[in-house]
Design a protein around this motif. Structure first.
Motif, PDB file in Angstrom:
ATOM      1  N   LYS A  27       0.840  -1.193   0.000  1.00  8.67           N
ATOM      2  CA  LYS A  27       0.000   0.000   0.000  1.00  8.67           C
ATOM      3  C   LYS A  27       0.872   1.238   0.000  1.00  8.67           C
ATOM      4  O   LYS A  27       2.000   1.214   0.499  1.00  8.67           O
ATOM      5  CB  LYS A  27      -0.891   0.023   1.246  1.00  8.67           C
ATOM      6  N   LEU A  28       0.329   2.330  -0.524  1.00  8.19           N
ATOM      7  CA  LEU A  28       1.034   3.599  -0.429  1.00  8.19           C
ATOM      8  C   LEU A  28       1.030   4.061   1.022  1.00  8.19           C
ATOM      9  O   LEU A  28       0.033   3.915   1.729  1.00  8.19           O
ATOM     10  CB  LEU A  28       0.361   4.669  -1.298  1.00  8.19           C
ATOM     11  N   ALA A  29       2.127   4.616   1.442  1.00  2.97           N
ATOM     12  CA  ALA A  29       2.243   5.110   2.808  1.00  2.97           C
ATOM     13  C   ALA A  29       1.421   6.393   2.952  1.00  2.97           C
ATOM     14  O   ALA A  29       1.241   7.129   1.977  1.00  2.97           O
ATOM     15  CB  ALA A  29       3.703   5.386   3.133  1.00  2.97           C
ATOM     16  N   PRO A  30       0.922   6.679   4.151  1.00  8.91           N
ATOM     17  CA  PRO A  30       0.192   7.935   4.359  1.00  8.91           C
ATOM     18  C   PRO A  30       1.100   9.146   4.112  1.00  8.91           C
ATOM     19  O   PRO A  30       2.193   9.229   4.677  1.00  8.91           O
ATOM     20  CB  PRO A  30      -0.230   7.867   5.832  1.00  8.91           C
ATOM     21  N   TRP A  31       0.646  10.050   3.256  1.00  6.99           N
ATOM     22  CA  TRP A  31       1.476  11.183   2.844  1.00  6.99           C
ATOM     23  C   TRP A  31       1.821  12.086   4.023  1.00  6.99           C
ATOM     24  O   TRP A  31       2.956  12.545   4.151  1.00  6.99           O
ATOM     25  CB  TRP A  31       0.787  11.962   1.735  1.00  6.99           C
ATOM     26  N   PHE A  77      14.394   9.482  -2.653  1.00 10.27           N
ATOM     27  CA  PHE A  77      14.117   8.569  -3.766  1.00 10.27           C
ATOM     28  C   PHE A  77      12.808   7.826  -3.527  1.00 10.27           C
ATOM     29  O   PHE A  77      11.988   7.679  -4.441  1.00 10.27           O
ATOM     30  CB  PHE A  77      15.288   7.600  -3.953  1.00 10.27           C
ATOM     31  N   LEU A  78      12.583   7.372  -2.290  1.00 13.65           N
ATOM     32  CA  LEU A  78      11.327   6.696  -1.963  1.00 13.65           C
ATOM     33  C   LEU A  78      10.146   7.648  -2.120  1.00 13.65           C
ATOM     34  O   LEU A  78       9.072   7.250  -2.589  1.00 13.65           O
ATOM     35  CB  LEU A  78      11.375   6.142  -0.539  1.00 13.65           C
ATOM     36  N   ALA A  79      10.327   8.910  -1.737  1.00  9.31           N
ATOM     37  CA  ALA A  79       9.249   9.895  -1.885  1.00  9.31           C
ATOM     38  C   ALA A  79       8.904  10.107  -3.355  1.00  9.31           C
ATOM     39  O   ALA A  79       7.744  10.367  -3.686  1.00  9.31           O
ATOM     40  CB  ALA A  79       9.646  11.213  -1.230  1.00  9.31           C
ATOM     41  N   SER A  80       9.893   9.966  -4.231  1.00  5.24           N
ATOM     42  CA  SER A  80       9.603  10.133  -5.663  1.00  5.24           C
ATOM     43  C   SER A  80       8.648   9.054  -6.158  1.00  5.24           C
ATOM     44  O   SER A  80       7.824   9.301  -7.036  1.00  5.24           O
ATOM     45  CB  SER A  80      10.906  10.124  -6.482  1.00  5.24           C
ATOM     46  N   PHE A  81       8.732   7.866  -5.585  1.00  7.69           N
ATOM     47  CA  PHE A  81       7.772   6.821  -5.927  1.00  7.69           C
ATOM     48  C   PHE A  81       6.383   7.218  -5.456  1.00  7.69           C
ATOM     49  O   PHE A  81       5.400   7.033  -6.159  1.00  7.69           O
ATOM     50  CB  PHE A  81       8.162   5.478  -5.277  1.00  7.69           C
ATOM     51  N   HIS A  82       6.334   7.752  -4.246  1.00 11.08           N
ATOM     52  CA  HIS A  82       5.056   8.145  -3.662  1.00 11.08           C
ATOM     53  C   HIS A  82       4.390   9.214  -4.518  1.00 11.08           C
ATOM     54  O   HIS A  82       3.175   9.162  -4.770  1.00 11.08           O
ATOM     55  CB  HIS A  82       5.274   8.658  -2.241  1.00 11.08           C
ATOM     56  N   LEU A  83       5.177  10.184  -4.977  1.00 14.73           N
ATOM     57  CA  LEU A  83       4.635  11.248  -5.823  1.00 14.73           C
ATOM     58  C   LEU A  83       4.083  10.704  -7.141  1.00 14.73           C
ATOM     59  O   LEU A  83       3.123  11.253  -7.690  1.00 14.73           O
ATOM     60  CB  LEU A  83       5.702  12.302  -6.099  1.00 14.73           C
ATOM     61  N   ARG A  84       4.682   9.632  -7.630  1.00 12.07           N
ATOM     62  CA  ARG A  84       4.215   8.999  -8.872  1.00 12.07           C
ATOM     63  C   ARG A  84       3.140   7.954  -8.611  1.00 12.07           C
ATOM     64  O   ARG A  84       2.706   7.274  -9.531  1.00 12.07           O
ATOM     65  CB  ARG A  84       5.403   8.349  -9.598  1.00 12.07           C
ATOM     66  N   LYS A  85       2.731   7.852  -7.331  1.00 11.29           N
ATOM     67  CA  LYS A  85       1.701   6.892  -6.912  1.00 11.29           C
ATOM     68  C   LYS A  85       2.092   5.448  -7.244  1.00 11.29           C
ATOM     69  O   LYS A  85       1.280   4.645  -7.668  1.00 11.29           O
ATOM     70  CB  LYS A  85       0.345   7.247  -7.491  1.00 11.29           C
ATOM     71  N   LYS A  86       3.373   5.166  -7.041  1.00  7.40           N
ATOM     72  CA  LYS A  86       3.898   3.814  -7.233  1.00  7.40           C
ATOM     73  C   LYS A  86       4.461   3.319  -5.911  1.00  7.40           C
ATOM     74  O   LYS A  86       4.921   4.100  -5.082  1.00  7.40           O
ATOM     75  CB  LYS A  86       4.988   3.804  -8.296  1.00  7.40           C
ATOM     76  N   ILE A  87       4.433   2.032  -5.745  1.00 13.24           N
ATOM     77  CA  ILE A  87       4.972   1.438  -4.528  1.00 13.24           C
ATOM     78  C   ILE A  87       6.409   0.999  -4.798  1.00 13.24           C
ATOM     79  O   ILE A  87       6.658   0.245  -5.741  1.00 13.24           O
ATOM     80  CB  ILE A  87       4.101   0.253  -4.072  1.00 13.24           C
TER      81      ILE A  87
END
Length: 113
Positions: A27-31, A77-87
């Motif tokens: 799951k995506l982490a809470p922003w 780098f992990l946040a960049s995944f979150h911004l792209r809505k990818k896990i």
């Protein structure tokens, strides 16, 4: 100042465990928690940098700072995944956490020594 840095990183670590558990469950982490985790980590890094600038640093403090900066870069780098809505991959999450824990333990060793 060392105690404050350790407290900041410890609170950030609790948030990191929650974030990692979300990602490891697919799951995506809470922003909002991601931002709080980042801000606490950044405040800890600033505290360590101030300690270095005051000249109250030894090689272990420098090593802890180096590890935690690498962990922070991994966090971006992990946040960049979150911004792209990818896990992100589990390996990236575990690598980020492992480097952060190594930095935290190095920092903690200064307090306990």
């Amino acid at each position: 100042m060392l105690t404050y840095a350790i407290i900041l990183f410890a609170i950030a670590a609790v948030g990191g465990v929650i974030l990692a558990s979300s990602v490891l469950r697919g799951k995506l982490a809470p922003w909002a928690l991601s931002l709080a985790h980042a801000l606490l980590g950044a405040a800890g890094l600033v505290t360590l940098i101030l300690m270095l600038l005051q000249g109250s640093a030894g090689s272990r403090l420098s090593a802890a700072l180096g590890l935690l900066v690498v962990a922070a870069l991994g966090g971006f780098f992990l946040a960049s995944f979150h911004l792209r809505k990818k896990i992100p991959s589990r390996g990236l999450v575990i690598g980020h956490a492992g480097i952060a824990v190594a930095g935290f333990l190095t920092l903690l060793s200064l307090l306990l020594n």
